[in-house]
Write a protein that holds these residues in place. Structure first.
Motif: not given
Ligand code: PEP
Length: 251
Positions: A108-120, A149-155, A195-198
């Motif tokens: 849920t942390v990951n979902r919330k992080a992605k949704a937050a960014f999607a809305h600025g 797991r929190a940053v998965e799928g973030l650009s 750094e490993d993830a990005f």
């Protein structure tokens, strides 16, 4: 890479609208701009009043939770768009109290992080081990899982704007803080995970705070560490004087 330190107050479930207004009226003309970013994370009910009171002052407002959906049958929840609409800039996600009492998970942390960014909206993602995990030598393993797991799928662009708060659970609200050296070690490790993830550019820009019984008399030791970019502060952010001293500690 020069990162602007971020001092964020987490008021938890404290302060009515009037109390929140009184607080910011007491501190706002003393807030330094530029070299430090100041954030107040308040209960939902006080957010709009705080945005109004801090208009033209160098402080941003944060919420303490958000839902990942834009709207729908989610009684009791608040969406990212609703927060952005009233001028909220940051949102704390995955605070240990939400993980412990409200079934927040890495997913849920990951979902919330992605949704937050999607809305600025900019997430402040909290990670940290409990006492048992620390004593059994599992701090890094646990924190690595939470971060990855929190940053998965973030650009990469999103990840650069992320704030991570390393908050050992045993240090939150207990008066027992991590030593600055221990916090530095874990935070440097978190930066290496990013750094490993990005990549190294993202890792050099992401801001990583320490949180856990930070007070005016111990904040300097954390700020002196090369990888610690400020603090997420609960108890000591509730009184105007100590909040200002925390913000002013950034030199
Ligand atoms: C927090 O609420 O995130 C926190 C770190 O609380 P305290 O500063 O009171 O330990």
């Amino acid at each position: 890479m020069q990162r602007t330190p971020i001092i964020a107050g987490n008021w938890k479930m404290h302060k009515t609208i009037q109390e929140a207004r009184d607080f910011v009226r007491a501190v706002r003309s003393f807030l330094p701009g530029g070299k430090v970013e100041t954030v107040i994370c308040a209960p939902f009910t006080a957010l709009a009043a705080l945005v109004e009171e801090l208009h033209n002052y160098p402080a941003a407002i944060g919420a303490q939770n958000v839902h990942w959906e834009e709207s729908g049958a989610y009684t009791g929840e608040i969406s990212p768009g609703m927060l952005v609409e009233i001028g909220v800039k940051y949102v704390i996600i995955g605070h240990s109290e939400r993980r412990e009492y409200f079934a927040e998970t890495d997913e849920t942390v990951n979902r919330k992080a992605k949704a937050a960014f999607a809305h600025g909206l900019l997430p402040i993602v909290c990670v940290g081990e409990n006492l048992e995990q620390r004593e059994s030598g599992k701090t890094k393993e646990l924190v690595r899982d939470q971060v990855i797991r929190a940053v998965e799928g973030l650009s990469s662009e999103q990840a650069k704007q992320l704030v991570i708060a390393y908050e050992p659970v045993w240090a939150i609200g207990t008066g027992k803080s991590s030593s600055a050296e221990d916090a530095q070690e874990v935070i440097a490790f978190i930066r290496s995970m990013v750094e490993d993830a990005f990549d190294s550019q993202v890792a050099s820009q992401v801001r990583i705070q320490y949180g856990g019984s930070v007070k005016p008399d111990n904040i300097m030791a954390y700020l002196e560490q090369p990888d610690i970019d400020g603090a997420l502060v609960g108890g000591a952010s509730l009184a105007p004087d100590s909040f200002l001293q925390l913000v002013e500690a950034v030199r």
